[in-house]
Each structure stands twice: as C-alpha cells, then as structure tokens.
Design a protein around this motif. Sequence first.
Motif, PDB file in Angstrom:
ATOM      1  N   ASN A  37       0.830  -1.217   0.000  1.00 32.16           N
ATOM      2  CA  ASN A  37       0.000   0.000   0.000  1.00 32.16           C
ATOM      3  C   ASN A  37       0.857   1.257   0.000  1.00 32.16           C
ATOM      4  OD1 ASN A  37      -2.320  -1.488  -0.051  1.00 32.16           O
ATOM      5  ND2 ASN A  37      -2.586  -1.485   2.186  1.00 32.16           N
ATOM      6  N   VAL A  38       1.993   1.186   0.750  1.00 33.82           N
ATOM      7  CA  VAL A  38       2.914   2.335   0.741  1.00 33.82           C
ATOM      8  C   VAL A  38       3.487   2.519  -0.667  1.00 33.82           C
ATOM      9  CG1 VAL A  38       5.036   3.298   1.716  1.00 33.82           C
ATOM     10  CG2 VAL A  38       3.486   1.968   3.156  1.00 33.82           C
ATOM     11  N   GLY A  39       3.720   1.388  -1.339  1.00 35.39           N
ATOM     12  CA  GLY A  39       4.214   1.455  -2.722  1.00 35.39           C
ATOM     13  C   GLY A  39       3.221   2.158  -3.633  1.00 35.39           C
ATOM     14  N   TYR A  40       1.942   1.819  -3.489  1.00 33.59           N
ATOM     15  CA  TYR A  40       0.911   2.490  -4.300  1.00 33.59           C
ATOM     16  C   TYR A  40       0.843   3.978  -3.954  1.00 33.59           C
ATOM     17  CZ  TYR A  40      -0.800  -2.126  -5.702  1.00 33.59           C
ATOM     18  OH  TYR A  40      -0.898  -3.379  -6.235  1.00 33.59           O
ATOM     19  N   ALA A  41       0.938   4.256  -2.638  1.00 34.84           N
ATOM     20  CA  ALA A  41       0.900   5.664  -2.216  1.00 34.84           C
ATOM     21  C   ALA A  41       2.073   6.440  -2.801  1.00 34.84           C
ATOM     22  CB  ALA A  41       0.911   5.745  -0.689  1.00 34.84           C
ATOM     23  N   ALA A  42       3.257   5.783  -2.825  1.00 37.25           N
ATOM     24  CA  ALA A  42       4.438   6.451  -3.391  1.00 37.25           C
ATOM     25  C   ALA A  42       4.231   6.755  -4.873  1.00 37.25           C
ATOM     26  CB  ALA A  42       5.672   5.566  -3.195  1.00 37.25           C
TER      27      ALA A  42
END
Length: 491
Positions: free
Chosen positions: A449-454
Amino acid sequence: MISTFFSHELKSFWRSKNTGKSIAIKAVMGILILFLLMYVVVLGVFLDLILSKSFPKENPTVAFCGIILVYFLFDLLMRMQLQELPTLKVQPYLHLAVKRNSVVGYLALAALFSFFNLWPIIIFTPFLFKVILPASGGIAVAAFFVSIVALSVFNNYLSLYVKRKANLNGWVFLIFGAALTLITCGDYVWHLYSLRSGSYYFFGNLIGKPYLVLLPLILAITMFYVNFYYLKGNLYLEELSTTKASAYKSSTEIPVLSRFGSVGDLVANEIKLILRNKRPRSALLMGLFFMFYGLIFYTQKIYGESFKIFIGMFMTGIFIISYGQFMYSWQGSHFDGILVSKTKFSDFLKAKYMLFTMVSTVAFILTTPYVYFGWRVVMIHFIMYLWNLGINTTIVLFFANRNYKRIDLSKGASFNWEGVGATQLLLSFPLLFFPYLVFLPFKYLDMPNVGYAALAVIALIFIATRNFWIKQLEADFYTKRFKIAEGFRNK
C-alpha cells in the motif's frame, strides 16, 4: 552569413523567369540615374559658386552650413516618397539554423545601398575640400564628412522605420507627413523660425568644436538599432502584414475547447488530424480494444497484484504510449510551418498534455466496470491513470524531442513501419520499468500500500509541477528543433 544572403539574392535574380525583363528595366533606370548623377556631380563641384550667387551677402561657409539641415529635411521628404523598402525573402530562412540577428542584420545593411545615401556625399564633399579644408583644416573636414554621412544614415533608417510602421497603420504615414509639412511651413510660410539658422548654429559650431560630431553619430546609431529591433520583433510575415487582434478569437469547431484559447485550438486540430488519417486513428481505436485487456488477466489468478500496475498503466495510458511514441512525426509534413508560426511552443506542449489528459480520462472511466473484480483494481487503475498523466506524458514528450523520423499521413496503418526507430525502443524502457522501480522495494518490504501511495504521490508531484516540465521540454526542444526539422524533411 551576410555574404551568403547576397549570393542567394544574386542567384534568385539570375534564375528568375523575369530576369530578361528585369535587366531591361534596370538598364533604363540605370541610364536615367546616370544622367541624374552627372547633374549631382556638377552641383557638388560648383556648389561654392552656386552658394555665392544665391547668397551674395553671406560668406560661402555660412551659407553652406545653413543649407545642410535644410537639405536633409527635403531628403527625408524625398525618401518617404521614393525610397524602396529593402526586401529579402526571409520565409525560407526562418525555419533554418539561421540566427534572426543575421537575417535582420542583412536587411538593415542592404538598406544602406541606396542612391539617397550617396547624393549628400557627392554634393557636399567637393565643397569641404575646396573651402573648409583650406580655411579650417582636416579635423573640421572629417567632422563635417562624418556628420553628413551620419545624418544620411539617420534619415535612411528613420524613413524605413516610418514606412514599416505605416504598413501596419496608415495613420503613421499621415501623421509623419503632416509633421514634416508643419516643420517646413513653420519656416517658409509662417516664418516662425529659421531652419537655416538652426543648421548654421550646429555646423558653424562644428568647425571649432569637432566633438559635436557625436550628436549625429548617436542619432544614426540609435535609429539603426530602433529599426533593427523593430524588424527583429516583427520578423514573422504575419506580424508584418496583419493587424494584431486585440483579443484572441478561437477558431475551433469544438465549443468546449474554445474556452482554452490557442491551446484548445491546437487540441482541436490534433483531434481532426487523428480522425481524418488512418494511422493515428488506428492508434486511437487500438486503445479501445485495450479496454478489454483486463478481462484476459483479471480472470486468471496466476497473475499477482503487481501485474495490475502494468495492466492499469496500459489500459488508461495506451493512447499516450501508442500515439505519443511518434510525437511530432505526425506533424512531420508541416513541421516547418509550425516552426515559423506565431504559436508558442509551450502552448503546443500544453495542447499535447491536454489531449493525453482527455483521452486517458475517458479510458479510465471506461475501465471503471472492472470494479467487478474489486475496488482495489479501480484504485490501481486510478493511480496508474495519474502516473500516465504526470510521468509517462512527460517521458513521451521528452523522447519526442529526439525523434527525427517523419510519418506520411497519407499512407495506411497496415504493415507501415514508417517512423519506427531506436527512439521507440528506448522509450519503452522507462515506461515499463519506472513504476516498478518505485513499487517493488515497498512490496518486498511487505508494504504494497505504501508502494501504491508512493506512485500516487510522485504522479501528483509531476502533475502539480507540469508547468515546470513544460518549460524544461520547451528549452530542450529549442536546442534540437533544427535537427528535428531536418530529419522530417528527409522522405
């Protein structure tokens, strides 16, 4: 470069179909000018005697100093009526790697080749050597000679400047003509002042104060640069020949786009280009087929969530990839016209961004039914939609500045490899790998999810700083525009 322009002018003259007729006209004009020149030479040689006869009560030097400014006033009147504007067919040079200063410099220098600039030298120089030199010395003669030449140059560029301004606004010529008439009438009709006294005041003092020569020199140089910068600022033909509109009027047939001014017009033109030609139209239609791409992969569990990044990017950005990879090649046949048009290249780039945004937005909306496979799929599509608008569009336009292969729009799309080159191969690497370079480190840290947010944050940063990237792309384009244009001319 100046000598090259002269060479081109000579070749243009000798290769013209009307060369014979032109030579005959110039021969007749040359004979008339030769006769006139003989009279001018006689006037110059016997000017001291003519002044003595005309002004018997005055010293010839006083009379001479008194008529110089009067001569240049009538010289200006004659130039306004008879002197022609120097011409150069500048359009062929505007899209080539020729500096505008060179073109304008040639026009300015060519304007010096006028008989009006020769006459004051022929008329006044004999008097300087016969009368001024024995009485006042060589420095005074040099000051007089430079002043006369400088005033001739000043008149030359002033008349050309007024004529060029008058081409755009006829009132300029009328006002200037009225001003000259009032100056003349003020002396010879109303006797409010004396032009001869003013002329003597300056040239009489010039004998004892040669440094006054700086005044006509400054006037001549100032008028040269006024003329030079006016020409440079109005070099494009439409600016010289038409009145600038006070407000922009959109010509697009798509009312929604008319709200965006020239950018909207450019988008409308590009939409017409796409719809009227087979190959760009096939790029658009191919995007519609890619809307079913998800059905192939989302129905098979073998493909993990990471693969949805690739699917989402393709479905929402296929038009950017398929059409954008040949960016500028679509305009290859009229690219020279784009270079010499008044359209700002920044508007050209904004139009590309707007076109890609419009098509990608439609593509994203068309992919929303994939919500059937879960909201997370739509979220990934939306993130990749932002990525396409922010980053992939910029990458595509960056590589467009390195694409030198034209596309013939009259040809079909089937088995047509025109325009394909190494640029398209190189473009595919950042398009495919950049999102994974951001996402995969977070995924392997078990933070997808952090990857998508990034991905979303980076995309939003690029969208928010779009004007900055447009300026960078514009600056990059200006360093490569002639190379691109040269490549597009190769069929």
